[in-house]
Design an enzyme around this catalytic site. Structure first.
Site, PDB file in Angstrom:
ATOM      1  N   LYS A  23       6.259  -1.913  11.493  1.00 19.34           N
ATOM      2  CA  LYS A  23       4.668  -1.889  11.950  1.00 19.34           C
ATOM      3  C   LYS A  23       4.527  -3.364  13.202  1.00 19.34           C
ATOM      4  O   LYS A  23       4.146  -3.903  14.047  1.00 19.34           O
ATOM      5  CB  LYS A  23       3.915  -1.684  10.706  1.00 19.34           C
ATOM      6  CG  LYS A  23       2.402  -2.549  11.868  1.00 19.34           C
ATOM      7  CD  LYS A  23       1.507  -1.828   9.969  1.00 19.34           C
ATOM      8  CE  LYS A  23       1.706  -3.602   8.929  1.00 19.34           C
ATOM      9  NZ  LYS A  23       0.658  -3.980   9.778  1.00 19.34           N
ATOM     10  N   ASN A  24       4.797  -3.935  12.020  1.00 21.41           N
ATOM     11  CA  ASN A  24       4.656  -5.429  12.246  1.00 21.41           C
ATOM     12  C   ASN A  24       6.020  -6.072  13.583  1.00 21.41           C
ATOM     13  O   ASN A  24       5.321  -7.175  13.988  1.00 21.41           O
ATOM     14  CB  ASN A  24       4.868  -6.505  11.000  1.00 21.41           C
ATOM     15  CG  ASN A  24       4.452  -6.227   9.909  1.00 21.41           C
ATOM     16  OD1 ASN A  24       2.758  -5.716  10.078  1.00 21.41           O
ATOM     17  ND2 ASN A  24       4.251  -7.283   9.089  1.00 21.41           N
ATOM     18  N   ARG A  95      -6.426  -7.910  12.977  1.00 25.59           N
ATOM     19  CA  ARG A  95      -6.022  -9.139  13.224  1.00 25.59           C
ATOM     20  C   ARG A  95      -5.011  -9.016  14.222  1.00 25.59           C
ATOM     21  O   ARG A  95      -5.571  -9.884  14.992  1.00 25.59           O
ATOM     22  CB  ARG A  95      -5.256 -10.392  11.884  1.00 25.59           C
ATOM     23  CG  ARG A  95      -5.042 -11.345  11.343  1.00 25.59           C
ATOM     24  CD  ARG A  95      -4.489 -12.103  10.936  1.00 25.59           C
ATOM     25  NE  ARG A  95      -4.085 -12.990  10.809  1.00 25.59           N
ATOM     26  CZ  ARG A  95      -4.804 -14.396  11.098  1.00 25.59           C
ATOM     27  NH1 ARG A  95      -5.585 -14.701  11.283  1.00 25.59           N
ATOM     28  NH2 ARG A  95      -4.035 -15.605  11.227  1.00 25.59           N
ATOM     29  N   CYS A 119     -10.896 -10.905   6.179  1.00 26.65           N
ATOM     30  CA  CYS A 119     -10.142 -10.144   5.792  1.00 26.65           C
ATOM     31  C   CYS A 119      -9.765  -9.985   4.158  1.00 26.65           C
ATOM     32  O   CYS A 119     -10.297 -10.888   3.715  1.00 26.65           O
ATOM     33  CB  CYS A 119      -8.418 -10.862   6.776  1.00 26.65           C
ATOM     34  SG  CYS A 119      -6.763  -9.969   6.084  1.00 26.65           S
ATOM     35  N   ARG A 124      -7.630 -16.383   6.623  1.00 30.71           N
ATOM     36  CA  ARG A 124      -6.237 -16.140   7.666  1.00 30.71           C
ATOM     37  C   ARG A 124      -7.211 -17.310   9.094  1.00 30.71           C
ATOM     38  O   ARG A 124      -7.600 -16.506   9.908  1.00 30.71           O
ATOM     39  CB  ARG A 124      -6.064 -14.872   7.750  1.00 30.71           C
ATOM     40  CG  ARG A 124      -5.497 -14.370   6.605  1.00 30.71           C
ATOM     41  CD  ARG A 124      -5.246 -12.246   6.754  1.00 30.71           C
ATOM     42  NE  ARG A 124      -3.654 -12.622   7.201  1.00 30.71           N
ATOM     43  CZ  ARG A 124      -3.100 -11.508   7.394  1.00 30.71           C
ATOM     44  NH1 ARG A 124      -4.112 -10.418   7.066  1.00 30.71           N
ATOM     45  NH2 ARG A 124      -2.283 -11.542   8.376  1.00 30.71           N
ATOM     46  N   PRO A 125      -7.175 -17.979   9.669  1.00 31.76           N
ATOM     47  CA  PRO A 125      -7.264 -18.658  10.186  1.00 31.76           C
ATOM     48  C   PRO A 125      -6.417 -18.294  11.306  1.00 31.76           C
ATOM     49  O   PRO A 125      -5.721 -17.814  11.337  1.00 31.76           O
ATOM     50  CB  PRO A 125      -7.671 -20.369   9.838  1.00 31.76           C
ATOM     51  CG  PRO A 125      -6.814 -20.164   9.099  1.00 31.76           C
ATOM     52  CD  PRO A 125      -6.306 -19.364   7.796  1.00 31.76           C
ATOM     53  N   ASP A 127      -6.030 -21.448  13.313  1.00 30.53           N
ATOM     54  CA  ASP A 127      -5.802 -23.022  14.065  1.00 30.53           C
ATOM     55  C   ASP A 127      -4.434 -22.742  14.611  1.00 30.53           C
ATOM     56  O   ASP A 127      -4.469 -23.913  15.863  1.00 30.53           O
ATOM     57  CB  ASP A 127      -5.929 -23.727  13.247  1.00 30.53           C
ATOM     58  CG  ASP A 127      -5.421 -23.416  11.619  1.00 30.53           C
ATOM     59  OD1 ASP A 127      -5.031 -22.307  11.075  1.00 30.53           O
ATOM     60  OD2 ASP A 127      -4.877 -24.751  10.919  1.00 30.53           O
ATOM     61  N   ASP A 308       4.318  -9.339   1.451  1.00 24.89           N
ATOM     62  CA  ASP A 308       4.166  -7.539   1.595  1.00 24.89           C
ATOM     63  C   ASP A 308       4.285  -7.124   1.017  1.00 24.89           C
ATOM     64  O   ASP A 308       4.063  -5.605   0.974  1.00 24.89           O
ATOM     65  CB  ASP A 308       4.374  -7.608   3.578  1.00 24.89           C
ATOM     66  CG  ASP A 308       3.377  -7.924   4.196  1.00 24.89           C
ATOM     67  OD1 ASP A 308       2.732  -8.473   4.248  1.00 24.89           O
ATOM     68  OD2 ASP A 308       3.935  -7.812   5.606  1.00 24.89           O
ATOM     69  N   ARG A 400      -3.079   2.532   7.255  1.00 20.54           N
ATOM     70  CA  ARG A 400      -2.943   1.491   8.202  1.00 20.54           C
ATOM     71  C   ARG A 400      -0.951   1.026   8.831  1.00 20.54           C
ATOM     72  O   ARG A 400      -1.198   0.727   9.861  1.00 20.54           O
ATOM     73  CB  ARG A 400      -3.292  -0.301   7.910  1.00 20.54           C
ATOM     74  CG  ARG A 400      -4.871   0.731   7.979  1.00 20.54           C
ATOM     75  CD  ARG A 400      -5.456  -0.796   8.036  1.00 20.54           C
ATOM     76  NE  ARG A 400      -4.766  -2.003   8.838  1.00 20.54           N
ATOM     77  CZ  ARG A 400      -4.362  -3.206   8.046  1.00 20.54           C
ATOM     78  NH1 ARG A 400      -4.078  -2.832   6.582  1.00 20.54           N
ATOM     79  NH2 ARG A 400      -3.526  -3.535   8.823  1.00 20.54           N
TER      80      ARG A 400
END
Ligand code: UD1
Length: 434
Positions: A23-24, A95, A119, A124-125, A127, A308, A400
């Site tokens: 997935k990632n 995200r 989230c 979880r910014p 920046d 994870d 998901r």
């Protein structure tokens, strides 16, 4: 209709199972297809909710997309990318939608995309994404949850990431691939999914070296072309299935894995007393030994223990002999599965980023609710090992990141059933990532 999983635990799982494509790795590679107007074919793309969300994002930007879930084959033809802005509804779903920012900036002078939604596993910014892209010459204005980006053409730069963020590394590599001149990215994330993205980009004509190390060098090229790319196997799914064998006192063989990607997990499994064998270049077997021993672990960016897999490993530690300490250093709020585990009889105390787990000889089935993808997998593993019946609610979190998981577990011997609930009990899906 919302669905729940009914699990009657206590059966040792045994057998072989094939791991799906990652997935990632799929999500950033799908975003990368936007870097060319030509067609790209991606193979072994798993049939997941997150993939559907990313397909909706690509279509929302005007790309033509054809996905054949049975074959895992996905065609994307972005064309000239008429749309460089994304509706809030699409961005809010996950995200990873933010990964289109780099490719859009590389191809359009002005882009507008919503900040990714809230989230369940921390603030979880973004920046680091914006800082890196700014170094390449993009200008950003954030108002009312929308990021407006502009550039007069990106220019290579030397960038140091304060933290090796996976998503920021991906966004920067993609943008830099089409920037003028050389970009050197220091303290980059080294996850296997970054390497897979860089391999795909290089096959599109990019010039990227060093992916998989903390220093990545990108020579910008004027344009990229279409390609065909096969995504790597999902190391997190592989780990979850191996843990399913060990936690139930059984033995599971996973096929289609890259053992190197699972080093940290395999080391911890062995330390805890499980028997781990590499049966071939892409096959691993994990079996339960005597009762699992307590072990301490700390999540870290790759090649450290993956955040994870922390929730799933914690389920195993809930049944270990002795006391374990788990420290979560990547996300600030990734212990939401603990409530469910404790209601199944686990003894886990959380203080800040640390969880202390007093192992118990057994867990008992209970009604529990998933709060995020990996937490859902953790509760499922605990339920498979527990005595009695567990109802796992909010199971959409699991879809998901896992495709046909309940069927594959059933083939390994699990007593597991997917049940549809009354419509009035159905809840909205959240916008999470994992
Ligand atoms: C990716 C994975 C996710 C995994 C995570 C860490 C995808 C689609 N998701 O998420 O499954 O758990 O890597 O391995 O690949 N951070 C900042 N500022 C930023 C970006 C990140 O402070 O601009 C922080 C985050 O809040 C978090 C940490 O850095 O605490 C790690 O985030 P990051 O590595 O970016 O994870 P994601 O790419 O979101």
């Amino acid at each position: 209709m919302d669905q729940l999983l009914l699990i009657r635990g206590g059966v040792p799982l045994r057998g072989r199972v094939r791991v799906n494509g990652s997935k990632n790795a799929s999500l950033p590679i799908m975003a990368a297809t936007l870097l060319t107007d030509e067609s790209t074919v991606i193979e072994d793309v798993p049939n997941l909710l997150d993939v559907s969300s990313m397909i909706a994002v690509l279509k929302g930007l005007g790309a033509s997309v054809d996905y054949r879930p049975g074959q895992g084959r996905l065609w994307v033809t972005p064309g000239s990318l008429q749309q460089a802005s994304l509706p809030v509804e699409l961005a809010g779903r996950m995200r990873a939608s933010f990964l289109v920012l780099g490719p859009l900036l590389a191809r359009r002078k002005k882009v507008r995309i919503p900040l990714p939604g809230g989230c369940a596993i921390g603030s979880r910014p973004v920046d680091l994404h914006l800082k890196g892209l700014s170094a390449l010459g993009a200008r950003f204005h954030i108002e009312k949850g929308l990021v407006e980006g502009a550039s007069d053409g990106l220019q290579g730069a030397r960038i140091y990431l304060d933290f090796p963020s996976v998503g920021a590394t991906e966004n920067i590599i993609m943008a830099a691939a089409l920037a003028r001149g050389t970009t050197i990215l220091e303290n980059a994330a080294t996850e296997p999914e970054i390497v897979d993205l860089a391999n795909c980009l290089n096959s599109m004509g990019a010039q990227i070296v060093g992916a998989g190390t903390s220093r990545i060098r990108i020579e910008g090229v004027p344009e990229l072309g279409g390609t065909r790319h096969v995504v790597i196997p999902d190391r997190i799914e592989a780990g979850t299935l191996l843990l399913a064998g060990v936690i139930t006192g059984g033995s599971v063989i996973v096929e289609h894995v890259i053992p190197d990607h699972l080093k940290a997990l395999l080391a911890k499994l062995a330390e805890a007393g499980a028997k781990v064998e590499e049966l071939g270049p892409s096959t691993i077997k994990a079996s339960a030994g005597e009762r699992i021993a307590a072990v301490d672990l700390k999540t870290m960016p790759y090649p450290g223990f993956p955040t994870d897999l922390q929730p799933q490993f914690m389920s195993l530690l809930a049944l270990a002999e002795g006391t374990s300490v788990v420290v979560e250093t990547v996300f600030e709020n990734r212990f939401r599965h603990v409530e469910g585990l404790n209601s199944m009889g686990a003894q886990i105390k959380v203080e800040g980023r640390q969880a202390v787990i007093h192992g118990r000889p057994a867990l008992t089935g209970a009604p529990v609710s998933a709060t995020d993808l990996r937490g859902a997998a953790a509760l499922l593993l605990a339920a498979l090992a527990a005595q009695g019946e567990t109802k796992l609610n909010e199971v959409h979190h699991l879809w998901r990141g896992h495709c046909g998981l309940e069927e594959r577990l059933a083939l390994l011997g699990a007593r597991i059933e997917l049940i549809s609930e009354e419509p009035e009990r159905a809840l909205n899906m959240g916008s999470h990532s994992g």
